[in-house]
Design a protein around this motif. Sequence first.
Motif, PDB file in Angstrom:
ATOM      1  N   LYS A   1       0.812  -1.201   0.000  1.00  0.00           N
ATOM      2  CA  LYS A   1       0.000   0.000   0.000  1.00  0.00           C
ATOM      3  C   LYS A   1       0.866   1.280   0.000  1.00  0.00           C
ATOM      4  N   GLN A   2       1.798   1.290  -0.935  1.00  0.00           N
ATOM      5  CA  GLN A   2       2.640   2.477  -1.078  1.00  0.00           C
ATOM      6  C   GLN A   2       3.019   2.689  -2.549  1.00  0.00           C
ATOM      7  N   LEU A   3       3.317   3.939  -2.835  1.00  0.00           N
ATOM      8  CA  LEU A   3       3.676   4.315  -4.202  1.00  0.00           C
ATOM      9  C   LEU A   3       5.183   4.171  -4.382  1.00  0.00           C
ATOM     10  N   VAL A   4       5.558   3.419  -5.407  1.00  0.00           N
ATOM     11  CA  VAL A   4       6.982   3.224  -5.717  1.00  0.00           C
ATOM     12  C   VAL A   4       7.384   4.264  -6.767  1.00  0.00           C
ATOM     13  N   LEU A   5       8.318   5.095  -6.414  1.00  0.00           N
ATOM     14  CA  LEU A   5       8.766   6.174  -7.332  1.00  0.00           C
ATOM     15  C   LEU A   5       9.953   5.682  -8.152  1.00  0.00           C
ATOM     16  N   LYS A   6       9.654   5.318  -9.380  1.00  0.00           N
ATOM     17  CA  LYS A   6      10.738   4.909 -10.279  1.00  0.00           C
ATOM     18  C   LYS A   6      11.304   6.102 -11.053  1.00  0.00           C
ATOM     19  N   GLN A   7      10.537   7.183 -11.125  1.00  0.00           N
ATOM     20  CA  GLN A   7      10.989   8.383 -11.821  1.00  0.00           C
ATOM     21  C   GLN A   7      10.440   9.599 -11.083  1.00  0.00           C
ATOM     22  N   VAL A   8      11.332  10.534 -10.757  1.00  0.00           N
ATOM     23  CA  VAL A   8      10.929  11.781 -10.103  1.00  0.00           C
ATOM     24  C   VAL A   8      11.080  12.912 -11.110  1.00  0.00           C
ATOM     25  N   TYR A   9      10.070  13.763 -11.175  1.00  0.00           N
ATOM     26  CA  TYR A   9      10.052  14.834 -12.177  1.00  0.00           C
ATOM     27  C   TYR A   9      10.256  16.195 -11.516  1.00  0.00           C
ATOM     28  N   PHE A  10      10.983  17.063 -12.242  1.00  0.00           N
ATOM     29  CA  PHE A  10      11.273  18.406 -11.758  1.00  0.00           C
ATOM     30  C   PHE A  10      10.851  19.431 -12.806  1.00  0.00           C
ATOM     31  N   ASN A  11      10.445  20.605 -12.329  1.00  0.00           N
ATOM     32  CA  ASN A  11      10.063  21.688 -13.233  1.00  0.00           C
ATOM     33  C   ASN A  11      11.284  22.449 -13.719  1.00  0.00           C
ATOM     34  N   ALA A  12      11.234  22.876 -14.980  1.00  0.00           N
ATOM     35  CA  ALA A  12      12.243  23.802 -15.484  1.00  0.00           C
ATOM     36  C   ALA A  12      11.948  25.175 -14.906  1.00  0.00           C
ATOM     37  N   ARG A  13      13.001  26.018 -14.819  1.00  0.00           N
ATOM     38  CA  ARG A  13      12.800  27.371 -14.310  1.00  0.00           C
ATOM     39  C   ARG A  13      12.716  28.334 -15.492  1.00  0.00           C
ATOM     40  N   MET A  14      11.577  29.000 -15.616  1.00  0.00           N
ATOM     41  CA  MET A  14      11.343  29.874 -16.749  1.00  0.00           C
ATOM     42  C   MET A  14      10.269  30.871 -16.394  1.00  0.00           C
ATOM     43  N   LYS A  15      10.365  32.079 -16.931  1.00  0.00           N
ATOM     44  CA  LYS A  15       9.373  33.092 -16.629  1.00  0.00           C
ATOM     45  C   LYS A  15       8.043  32.754 -17.276  1.00  0.00           C
ATOM     46  N   LYS A  16       6.961  32.971 -16.509  1.00  0.00           N
ATOM     47  CA  LYS A  16       5.634  32.864 -17.093  1.00  0.00           C
ATOM     48  C   LYS A  16       5.446  34.026 -18.054  1.00  0.00           C
ATOM     49  N   PHE A  17       4.695  33.824 -19.114  1.00  0.00           N
ATOM     50  CA  PHE A  17       4.540  34.895 -20.078  1.00  0.00           C
ATOM     51  C   PHE A  17       3.227  34.797 -20.820  1.00  0.00           C
ATOM     52  N   ASN A  18       2.818  35.952 -21.290  1.00  0.00           N
ATOM     53  CA  ASN A  18       1.826  36.056 -22.338  1.00  0.00           C
ATOM     54  C   ASN A  18       2.562  36.620 -23.534  1.00  0.00           C
ATOM     55  N   ILE A  19       2.045  36.374 -24.718  1.00  0.00           N
ATOM     56  CA  ILE A  19       2.718  36.842 -25.922  1.00  0.00           C
ATOM     57  C   ILE A  19       2.822  38.364 -25.925  1.00  0.00           C
ATOM     58  N   TRP A  20       4.038  38.858 -26.151  1.00  0.00           N
ATOM     59  CA  TRP A  20       4.282  40.268 -26.360  1.00  0.00           C
ATOM     60  C   TRP A  20       4.637  40.489 -27.834  1.00  0.00           C
ATOM     61  N   HIS A  21       4.229  41.626 -28.359  1.00  0.00           N
ATOM     62  CA  HIS A  21       4.489  41.964 -29.760  1.00  0.00           C
ATOM     63  C   HIS A  21       5.585  43.026 -29.813  1.00  0.00           C
ATOM     64  N   VAL A  22       6.662  42.714 -30.524  1.00  0.00           N
ATOM     65  CA  VAL A  22       7.800  43.623 -30.637  1.00  0.00           C
ATOM     66  C   VAL A  22       7.980  44.007 -32.102  1.00  0.00           C
ATOM     67  N   VAL A  23       7.943  45.302 -32.372  1.00  0.00           N
ATOM     68  CA  VAL A  23       8.168  45.809 -33.721  1.00  0.00           C
ATOM     69  C   VAL A  23       9.495  46.557 -33.707  1.00  0.00           C
ATOM     70  N   ILE A  24      10.501  46.025 -34.400  1.00  0.00           N
ATOM     71  CA  ILE A  24      11.813  46.673 -34.473  1.00  0.00           C
ATOM     72  C   ILE A  24      11.867  47.453 -35.776  1.00  0.00           C
ATOM     73  N   CYS A  25      12.025  48.754 -35.661  1.00  0.00           N
ATOM     74  CA  CYS A  25      11.980  49.665 -36.808  1.00  0.00           C
ATOM     75  C   CYS A  25      13.355  50.320 -36.944  1.00  0.00           C
ATOM     76  N   VAL A  26      14.074  50.022 -38.030  1.00  0.00           N
ATOM     77  CA  VAL A  26      15.492  50.356 -38.122  1.00  0.00           C
ATOM     78  C   VAL A  26      15.770  51.341 -39.255  1.00  0.00           C
ATOM     79  N   ASP A  27      16.432  52.418 -38.906  1.00  0.00           N
ATOM     80  CA  ASP A  27      16.914  53.421 -39.864  1.00  0.00           C
ATOM     81  C   ASP A  27      18.130  52.839 -40.581  1.00  0.00           C
ATOM     82  N   GLU A  28      18.072  52.727 -41.914  1.00  0.00           N
ATOM     83  CA  GLU A  28      19.166  52.114 -42.660  1.00  0.00           C
ATOM     84  C   GLU A  28      20.114  53.138 -43.268  1.00  0.00           C
ATOM     85  N   SER A  29      20.146  54.348 -42.741  1.00  0.00           N
ATOM     86  CA  SER A  29      21.116  55.326 -43.219  1.00  0.00           C
ATOM     87  C   SER A  29      22.520  54.843 -42.903  1.00  0.00           C
ATOM     88  N   GLY A  30      23.501  55.316 -43.689  1.00  0.00           N
ATOM     89  CA  GLY A  30      24.861  54.794 -43.592  1.00  0.00           C
ATOM     90  C   GLY A  30      25.472  54.904 -42.211  1.00  0.00           C
TER      91      GLY A  30
END
Length: 438
Positions: A257-286
Amino acid sequence: MANNLTSQNTANNFTLQNTANSKSQLAVDNVTKIESDNHKDDQEILNRWRLVLGKYAADQISFSGAQGKKGESENRQQRAGQDYADSDAGEEIRYMDMEQALDFLYGREYDEAQDIRTDKQGGSGNAQLTVPYWLTKIKKLFPKRTVEIMERDALERYHMTELLTDPEVLRKLEPNKELLKTILNLKHMMKGEVLALAREIVRKVAEEITRKLEQQLQKSFFGKINRNTSSPVKSVRNLDMKKTIRMNLKNYDMEQKQLVLKQVYFNARMKKFNIWHVVICVDESGSMLDSVIHSAVMAGIFAKMPMLDTKLVIFDTNVVDLSGYISDPVEVLMSIQLGGGTNIAGALSYCERLIDYPSKTMVVLVSDLYEGGSYQNMYHISKGIIESGAKLIVLTALDMEANPSYDKNAAAQLADMGAFVGAMTPEELAEFIGKAVS
């Protein structure tokens, strides 16, 4: 006759003055030191001064005891194709080859109008050199950093455009950012095999810049727990208890009557996010070329990040949306047309139309802010972007040095409206956007 000699001596002095700085940097700083006795050390110093002063000092300073006679020099030059022996004669030949290679390039300072040089390859022995052979020789004679300086001087100072129009020559050039900038300036002269080789150089340099930046940039976006991704880092604080129980239920021991742990899982560390929209507008002068290069690379890196929806726009008097090529910096960089006018208001107006979710949008304007049209139009459109709820980030420079040259009055006006205005390195931009996303 006296007047002619005086004219020639004056021109010689003028030439030495003009080339001394470049040649001293190359010859004195970069020639490999010879570990030998005091006599040889003194001779090496004289050899270096001879390289600085050039062939016109041959009567006063000889290479390693050489007499400076033309016939002897030519005979030794014919033997220079072999590896340089570790001897006085070998060192003498090496220094002669160095002088020949330096004179092939920096001898172009001589005033042709004074008839001191009859062609671009004048001087004893130099007519034997061609551009491809010269490139081969300098890579054998000088350290890599010195070769890059000489190649840059050849292109920028002496306009040796054959370096970028001859396939044989182009294959020998060392891929680096300075060469990339030159290719972008002269790509309109290229076609066929030369253009294909140039694109390959652009690809190699862009990939190298990406490798240097990518790992460091991604750290700005990752750090908090991501409960959707397992991590190989086994830490108690990262333990994913629910997944561990769920995945091990099949291992439940009914008798004990016990759970045998053959594999233990861990979370990756990463920031939670919602999609952000980035518009990069570049001046191509010399003047913005360094910023254009880093903007293209940055856009490609941002495009790989799942929390960002990135678009890339370049402009002069016209606006070109390169978002469809954002994952290919080569296509982006080969699409730019350096120079021309600057219509910042028109570019910002186009970017404004791309904003669908203002509270989740950042418009990154990379420009020196020297508007070719109406400043009032630029301010009006900028104000509209800010008041919509979007973030307007104005970068007067985006490169590794972040040394800006820009319209300070325009920058102050935009900052007063609520735009963020500054010069950033790519790492600083990533950190800035990472904080906004979090």
